[in-house]
Design a protein around this motif. Structure first.
Motif, short mmCIF file in Angstrom:
data_model
loop_
_atom_site.label_atom_id
_atom_site.label_comp_id
_atom_site.label_asym_id
_atom_site.label_seq_id
_atom_site.Cartn_x
_atom_site.Cartn_y
_atom_site.Cartn_z
N ARG A 166 -4.08 5.21 -1.10
CA ARG A 166 -2.64 5.13 -0.89
C ARG A 166 -2.13 6.34 -0.11
NH1 ARG A 166 0.17 2.46 -6.19
NH2 ARG A 166 -0.53 0.37 -5.74
N ARG A 219 -0.76 7.66 7.15
CA ARG A 219 -0.90 6.96 8.42
C ARG A 219 0.46 6.47 8.91
NH1 ARG A 219 -4.54 2.22 8.02
NH2 ARG A 219 -2.60 1.05 7.96
N MET A 220 1.25 5.89 8.02
CA MET A 220 2.56 5.40 8.45
C MET A 220 3.43 6.56 8.94
SD MET A 220 5.37 3.01 6.55
CE MET A 220 7.05 2.88 7.17
N TYR A 270 7.96 1.17 12.53
CA TYR A 270 6.52 1.19 12.32
C TYR A 270 5.88 -0.11 12.80
CZ TYR A 270 2.06 1.48 9.82
OH TYR A 270 0.74 1.50 9.51
N HIS A 329 10.34 3.44 1.88
CA HIS A 329 10.74 3.80 3.23
C HIS A 329 11.94 2.94 3.58
CE1 HIS A 329 7.24 6.24 4.29
NE2 HIS A 329 6.53 5.38 3.60
N GLU A 361 2.00 7.84 12.22
CA GLU A 361 2.25 6.92 13.34
C GLU A 361 3.70 7.04 13.81
OE1 GLU A 361 0.36 5.03 15.18
OE2 GLU A 361 -1.44 5.66 14.11
N LEU A 362 4.62 7.14 12.84
CA LEU A 362 6.03 7.25 13.21
C LEU A 362 6.30 8.61 13.86
CD1 LEU A 362 7.83 5.56 10.20
CD2 LEU A 362 7.72 4.74 12.55
N ALA A 417 0.82 -1.21 0.00
CA ALA A 417 0.00 0.00 0.00
C ALA A 417 0.85 1.26 0.00
CB ALA A 417 -0.92 -0.01 1.22
N GLU A 418 2.13 1.13 0.34
CA GLU A 418 2.98 2.32 0.40
C GLU A 418 3.45 2.71 -0.99
OE1 GLU A 418 2.43 3.69 3.79
OE2 GLU A 418 4.16 4.54 2.78
N PRO A 419 3.07 3.89 -1.45
CA PRO A 419 3.47 4.31 -2.79
C PRO A 419 4.95 4.73 -2.86
CG PRO A 419 2.15 6.00 -1.76
CD PRO A 419 2.23 4.88 -0.78
N SER A 444 -2.94 5.86 3.49
CA SER A 444 -2.10 4.91 4.22
C SER A 444 -0.69 5.47 4.39
CB SER A 444 -2.05 3.57 3.51
OG SER A 444 -1.37 3.71 2.29
N ARG A 445 -0.24 6.25 3.40
CA ARG A 445 1.08 6.84 3.53
C ARG A 445 1.09 7.79 4.71
NH1 ARG A 445 3.10 10.60 -1.16
NH2 ARG A 445 1.38 11.80 -0.38
N ARG A 495 5.65 -1.02 16.76
CA ARG A 495 4.63 -0.46 17.67
C ARG A 495 3.62 -1.53 18.07
NH1 ARG A 495 1.30 2.55 15.12
NH2 ARG A 495 1.77 1.25 13.33
#
Lengths: 215, 501
Positions: free
Chosen positions: B10, B16-17, A94, A86, B20-21, A81-83, B13-14, A97
């Motif tokens: 997308r 969100r990550m 991440y 990272h 969250e971090l 889902a990550e475009p 969700s990006r 957690r």
């Protein structure tokens, strides 16, 4: 349901090694065990080549393979889902957690842990082993990686490498011969690059947390 | 439509990550509090400043705080610029290893370890006598200073092994109370100057060289001692929300706050006692020089907070020392045992090593019968401060050398001009301080302490250089990783990895 042979999953064995076999108490700082288990969950994906791991990215490579386990399937979903890319260390942070509780729930479903009554409810859920022997059995499975006289398995070596990375070195050393950790270094060197990178990244993330006063 | 939805999902969700971090990372206030905790304002205002007036006999201390804040501001420009480009910004030695060379880095590492260790054990010399006098006055308990020092030592040893940092709201409350008390004492003192007339003499630059140029070297070491701790912000770079902004902002804010609070307090003490009497008054009253500025309640609160400040500082430096040992142990610069952790991820060996040092020093001073406030707190404290001064000078040179190879997009001002100016000024201060070390300690010129203490750094530096050279010859793999920090071992494993320089 719990068996002495275990679930055969890396994170499950690491969780059991990092917790007391009777009380379920953790031997590690919550952040450190979280990072260790995050590394272990990714290792479960790297082992069958479902992902590739580099310092600056983690990529999903084996999309067509069906994944049985819901927890690692969800992680693949998050990776896809990550475009944008990272770095591996961000993925570890991440996943760390929630990794401890996620793995505890998975071990609960598999019959190895049961939710215990918590004396300190504000500390969150407490999980205790159903059977102390089954909870202790992972130590026997990693011994091969610690003892030159024994045959090391890939899963055992990965579990032991991650255990040392998140701070269980002195505990592990008790169960191997003298020079066990040095032999483990050699065993880890035989692993494939993705697993080695995950172990190194986990070690670095834990060290970094210690040094920046977060552990 | 489908595409838009996918992109939307997308993006969500990006965020969100990232969110969250980010939630878990530190903002400017957390970093600032962390830095000021090591600085321990009341320890300096009530402990260092009066003792400095007494031992050096110089009155230019308020002006020195302002002058050093400016010089450290110059230093910080290049320092935070380099923080942006190296992953392990945990310590001076990492900067020096990457800038000048690894062998010099190992020498610097030992200098840093000695400095922080001296700063930490020195604090027992202030805690002991002040706790003893407080307990005698309020609780009717009469015990020697070293009994209280050993009590504090025991608690810090246990907290170190349990790895308790005084952090979060406890620290916030203590720090805020300390700064509030110092400001209240300062205002009260300035409202009641000696002779009814407020003078500005101690703030004048002329006072920096009142007894010759060498005076500045002495005053500068005292002032640097007050600022020790400000250099800690980059340690949190990896954990900061926006490292590029958070770390510099917290560093400059810390410098500003410290300069105003200390210069103000030192000025108020001199104004209240009278510039010509402040040295004698400091000799008689010690920390009472600050406490006497306000009324009874304020004074009592300040005395109690002074003890908590000393204790918190001793614990903070204990944690700095073991983290340094741990980092060096991990890089195999020090014995690897110091880089191992036991249960709950606590590096027991490193923590116990510093506790052993503390115990040895307290026992030696108790048996020797030496005065703790001057000979332990001030001598070892200022010598620790002098060590930090050496590292600041070396680090400035390292910044210039690091950016000389590649500017990495930093401005000429940040990578060349300000660090060169800082290096020149800091080196000048080092030279002046060495020449006038006897004045700094308040001992006759040529006495043993005035050369043994500064020379100890030369000794450990040479040992470090030799050890670095030995590592280069015998264990080149380890040598290559010096100063690279936690992530040194990663990324070298994949086939396409580029080797670090």
């Amino acid at each position: 349901m719990a068996r002495l042979t275990g679930t055969g999953r890396i994170a499950d064995d690491l969780y059991l090694i990092a917790h007391h076999e009777v009380s379920g108490r953790s031997f590690l700082h919550p952040r450190a065990i979280g990072l260790g288990l995050a590394g272990a969950l990714l290792a479960e994906l790297a082992l069958p080549d479902l992902i590739r791991v580099w310092p600056e990215a983690i990529a999903v490579t084996g999309r067509s393979v069906p994944i049985q386990d819901g927890l690692v399937r969800a992680i693949v979903g998050q990776l896809l889902a990550e475009p944008e890319r990272h770095p591996a260390k961000d993925w570890l942070q991440y996943l760390a957690r929630t990794a401890t509780l996620d793995v505890a729930h998975r071990l609960g479903r598999a019959g190895y842990l049961t939710q215990g009554w918590s004396r300190r409810p504000w500390r969150g859920e407490r999980w205790v082993p159903v059977d102390a022997d089954c909870a202790f059995a992972p130590f026997y499975r990693v011994r091969g990686a610690l003892d030159p006289a024994k045959q090391a398995s890939v899963i055992g070596t990965t579990v032991a490498g991650l255990a040392v990375a998140c701070g269980l070195g002195s505990r592990l050393a008790q169960f191997g011969p003298t020079g066990a950790l040095r032999h483990l270094d050699e065993s880890v060197r035989q692993l494939k690059p993705d697993l080695r990178e995950l172990i190194a990244q986990t070690q670095a993330a834990v060290d970094s947390a210690v040094l920046s006063h977060r552990v | 439509m489908f595409n838009a939805q996918t992109t939307n999902a997308r993006a969500k969700s990006r965020s969100r990550m990232s969110q969250e971090l980010a939630k878990d990372r530190l903002g400017i206030p957390s970093v600032l509090f962390f830095v000021l905790a090591g600085v321990a304002p009341l320890t300096v205002a009530a402990g260092v400043i009066p003792t400095a007036y007494q031992t050096t006999g110089l009155t230019g201390i308020p002006a020195a705080f302002v002058a050093i804040a400016v010089i450290l501001g110059l230093f910080a420009i290049g320092y935070v610029a380099m923080t942006r480009h190296i992953t392990n910004s945990g310590a001076f030695y990492a900067f020096i290893s990457r800038g000048i060379g690894r062998a010099v880095g190992v020498g610097a590492a030992l200098v840093a370890l000695l400095s922080y260790s001296l700063l930490q054990v020195g604090l027992y010399g202030a805690f002991g006598p002040n706790a003893a006098s407080e307990a005698a006055a309020h609780l009717g308990l009469h015990a020697a200073w070293w009994v209280w020092a050993l009590g504090a030592w025991a608690v810090i040893t246990v907290l170190g092994l349990l790895r308790v940092d005084i952090t979060g709201w406890v620290l916030g409350v203590l720090l805020t109370a300390e700064i509030a008390v110092i400001l209240a004492e300062t205002v009260s003192g300035l409202l009641h100057p000696a002779g009814g007339q407020l003078t500005f003499g101690t703030l004048s630059p002329a006072d920096l060289t009142s007894a010759g140029v060498g005076t500045f070297g002495v005053l500068a070491v005292v002032a640097v001692l007050g600022f020790v701790g400000f250099e800690q912000a980059p340690v949190l770079a990896e954990e900061a929300k926006r490292a590029r902004r958070t770390i510099p902002t917290a560093t400059y804010l810390a410098l500003g706050v410290i300069a105003v609070v200390y210069a103000g307090a030192a000025w108020a003490m001199a104004a209240h006692a009278g510039q010509s009497h402040v040295v004698a008054a400091a000799g008689q009253e010690g920390p009472g020089l600050l406490f006497g500025l306000g009324n009874g309640f304020l004074s009592n609160a300040a005395q109690l907070l002074f003890l908590t400040s000393l204790f918190a500082a001793a614990l903070a430096f204990h944690n700095v020392v073991w983290r340094y040992m741990y980092a060096l142990g991990r890089e195999h610069v020090l014995p690897a045992a110091l880089g191992r952790t036991g249960g709950n991820n606590i590096p027991k060996a490193a923590s116990l090593a510093q506790s052993a040092t503390g115990l040895a020093v307290i026992v030696a001073y108790a048996i020797g019968g030496w005065p703790p406030m001057t000979d332990l707190f001030f001598w070892l404290g200022t010598t620790g401060g002098f060590g930090i001064l050496l590292l600041l000078a070396l680090t400035s040179i390292a910044v210039v050398a690091f950016f000389a190879r590649d500017g990495l997009g930093e401005s000429l001002w940040a990578r060349l001009i300000s660090p060169i100016l800082a290096a020149a000024l800091l080196t000048l201060i080092v030279v002046l301080a060495v020449q006038n070390y006897a004045t700094l300690l308040g001992v006759p010129a040529g006495s043993a302490a005035s050369w043994i203490l500064p020379a100890s750094y030369a000794l450990v530096f040479v040992i470090g250089l030799a050890w670095g050279a030995l590592l280069r010859a015998r264990r080149p793999q380890l040598y290559k990783a010096i100063g690279l920090g936690a992530y040194a071992a990663t990324g070298q494993l994949k086939p396409t990895a580029t080797e670090p320089a």
